[in-house]
Design a protein around this motif. Sequence first.
Motif, PDB file in Angstrom:
ATOM      1  N   LEU A   3       1.382  49.852 -72.259  1.00 25.08           N
ATOM      2  CA  LEU A   3      -0.026  49.359 -72.093  1.00 25.08           C
ATOM      3  C   LEU A   3      -0.619  50.530 -71.349  1.00 25.08           C
ATOM      4  CD1 LEU A   3       0.900  45.798 -70.991  1.00 25.08           C
ATOM      5  CD2 LEU A   3      -0.136  46.501 -73.162  1.00 25.08           C
ATOM      6  N   VAL A   8      -5.099  46.917 -72.718  1.00 23.56           N
ATOM      7  CA  VAL A   8      -5.489  45.826 -72.272  1.00 23.56           C
ATOM      8  C   VAL A   8      -6.820  45.225 -72.450  1.00 23.56           C
ATOM      9  CG1 VAL A   8      -3.622  45.865 -70.602  1.00 23.56           C
ATOM     10  CG2 VAL A   8      -5.964  46.245 -69.652  1.00 23.56           C
ATOM     11  N   THR A  65       6.497  43.602 -62.283  1.00 27.35           N
ATOM     12  CA  THR A  65       5.228  43.792 -63.313  1.00 27.35           C
ATOM     13  C   THR A  65       4.128  43.053 -62.318  1.00 27.35           C
ATOM     14  OG1 THR A  65       6.142  43.555 -65.209  1.00 27.35           O
ATOM     15  CG2 THR A  65       3.894  42.843 -65.269  1.00 27.35           C
ATOM     16  N   TYR A  82       0.898  48.536 -65.588  1.00 24.36           N
ATOM     17  CA  TYR A  82       1.019  48.986 -67.266  1.00 24.36           C
ATOM     18  C   TYR A  82       2.388  49.033 -67.732  1.00 24.36           C
ATOM     19  CZ  TYR A  82      -4.039  49.776 -66.218  1.00 24.36           C
ATOM     20  OH  TYR A  82      -5.482  49.690 -66.178  1.00 24.36           O
ATOM     21  N   SER A  84       4.991  47.407 -67.601  1.00 21.71           N
ATOM     22  CA  SER A  84       6.016  46.090 -67.655  1.00 21.71           C
ATOM     23  C   SER A  84       6.926  46.297 -68.823  1.00 21.71           C
ATOM     24  CB  SER A  84       4.901  44.935 -67.947  1.00 21.71           C
ATOM     25  OG  SER A  84       5.667  44.012 -68.203  1.00 21.71           O
ATOM     26  N   PRO A  87       5.407  43.710 -72.146  1.00 22.40           N
ATOM     27  CA  PRO A  87       4.168  43.852 -72.602  1.00 22.40           C
ATOM     28  C   PRO A  87       3.667  42.615 -73.255  1.00 22.40           C
ATOM     29  CG  PRO A  87       5.330  45.445 -73.532  1.00 22.40           C
ATOM     30  CD  PRO A  87       6.404  44.773 -72.681  1.00 22.40           C
ATOM     31  N   VAL A  90       2.532  40.107 -70.684  1.00 19.25           N
ATOM     32  CA  VAL A  90       1.234  40.589 -70.009  1.00 19.25           C
ATOM     33  C   VAL A  90       0.192  40.332 -70.850  1.00 19.25           C
ATOM     34  CG1 VAL A  90      -0.169  42.724 -69.539  1.00 19.25           C
ATOM     35  CG2 VAL A  90       2.187  42.531 -68.824  1.00 19.25           C
TER      36      VAL A  90
END
Length: 115
Positions: A3, A8, A65, A82, A84, A87, A90
Motif C-alpha cells: 500500500l 489508498v 497495522t 502502509y 500491513s 492489505p 485495510v
Amino acid sequence: MGLSWDKVVAHALTLPGSEMSTYYGGPAVKANGNAFLTPGREADSFHLMLDLDTVDMLMETDPDTFWQTPHYAGWPGLLVRYASADPARVLAMIERAHERALAKKPPKPRPKKTR
C-alpha cells in the motif's frame, strides 16, 4: 500488494460520493463533506476516521497495522501502516470509514472572516 498514499486514495475515490478535498489545509478524501482519509503525521502511515469501538478493536487485534500516537488518543481515528500484513483488511476499513462519513450530516459551512 504493498500500500501507499496513492493506492489508498485511489481505492477511496472508487467509493460512491468520494472526492479529493482538503482537511485542515492538507489533502483528504471526503464523502458527504466529511473527511475520512488523510495523510498521517508519520511517514509510514495514513489516518483513517472510524468510530471509537472500531478503533479499539483494530488496535487490539492488529497493533502492527492500526495504532495511535497520543495526538489521536480518545478520538475516532487512528493511524494505519502502509506495510500491513493484511492489505485487504485495510481496504475494508477504508470502506467502513467511507460508510461512516456518508452517514454523518454534512458539516456546516464556516463563516467567512471579514477584515
